[in-house]
Design a protein around this motif. Structure first.
Motif, short mmCIF file in Angstrom:
data_model
loop_
_atom_site.label_atom_id
_atom_site.label_comp_id
_atom_site.label_asym_id
_atom_site.label_seq_id
_atom_site.Cartn_x
_atom_site.Cartn_y
_atom_site.Cartn_z
N SER A 165 0.83 -1.21 0.00
CA SER A 165 0.00 0.00 0.00
C SER A 165 0.87 1.26 0.00
CB SER A 165 -0.91 -0.02 1.23
OG SER A 165 -1.68 1.15 1.29
N SER B 1 -10.41 -8.35 -0.87
CA SER B 1 -11.77 -7.89 -0.57
C SER B 1 -12.33 -8.62 0.65
CB SER B 1 -12.70 -8.13 -1.77
OG SER B 1 -12.33 -7.32 -2.84
N LYS C 18 -10.58 -7.30 3.74
CA LYS C 18 -11.15 -5.99 4.04
C LYS C 18 -12.50 -6.13 4.74
CE LYS C 18 -12.89 -1.82 1.78
NZ LYS C 18 -13.10 -1.16 0.48
N GLN C 19 -13.35 -7.00 4.24
CA GLN C 19 -14.65 -7.22 4.86
C GLN C 19 -14.51 -7.77 6.27
OE1 GLN C 19 -17.79 -6.32 3.62
NE2 GLN C 19 -18.20 -6.69 5.77
N SER D 129 -13.44 -4.97 8.48
CA SER D 129 -14.57 -4.05 8.68
C SER D 129 -15.54 -4.63 9.70
CB SER D 129 -15.31 -3.79 7.36
OG SER D 129 -14.49 -3.07 6.48
#
Length: 155
Positions: free
Chosen positions: A18, A135, A138-139, A142
């Motif tokens: 990143s 993804s 990330k979920q 979260s």
């Protein structure tokens, strides 16, 4: 007793990727007259057209006064517009100006070029699996964040 260096931890790899991606992107958009903070704000406004300064500050995780100064600069360049909210004249809704569209297209084209270079050597299937896996991570994160917020609210 000495400890062997563990294999590079996936969290460090994600952070390094990143950071390097942002640095490469910063260098590519600099000739367009954009700073990292400005391109982050413009990109977010593109996804959240009509958001308030408070909403943007929350999502970008920056203070409202800091965002206000960034928005002032973007407005001076003619890249964003602020409009009074229909229900509350004190609240301003933020949108990209028409003049910003070519700049945004160039920003996204540069991002795509950098991503293509970053995933060079991966098969199409591997690249799709990477996107899917990130993804999912990330979920999951979260969800942890949401659970922590809920736990804090009930204490």
């Amino acid at each position: 007793m000495t400890l062997k260096d563990p294999p590079e931890h996936v969290a460090y790899l994600i952070g390094d990727v990143s950071r390097i991606f942002r640095t490469v992107y910063d260098r590519r958009v600099e000739p367009l007259g954009l700073t990292r903070a400005q391109w982050r704000v413009m990109s977010r406004i593109n996804r959240m057209e009509g958001a308030t300064q408070t909403e943007l500050a929350t999502v970008l995780e920056i203070e409202k006064p800091t965002l206000g100064r960034l928005l002032d600069r973007l407005e001076e360049k003619g890249w964003i517009e602020r409009h009074a909210d229909k229900h509350d004249g004190r609240t301003k809704r933020i949108k990209l100006a028409y003049k910003a569209q070519p700049l945004l297209e160039k920003m996204y084209d540069l991002g795509d070029e950098i991503l293509e270079s970053a995933i060079a050597g991966l098969s199409k299937k591997e690249a799709e699996q990477l996107r899917y896996s990130l993804s999912k991570v990330k979920q999951n994160l979260s969800n942890l964040l949401d659970n922590n917020n809920q736990d804090s609210a009930t204490k």
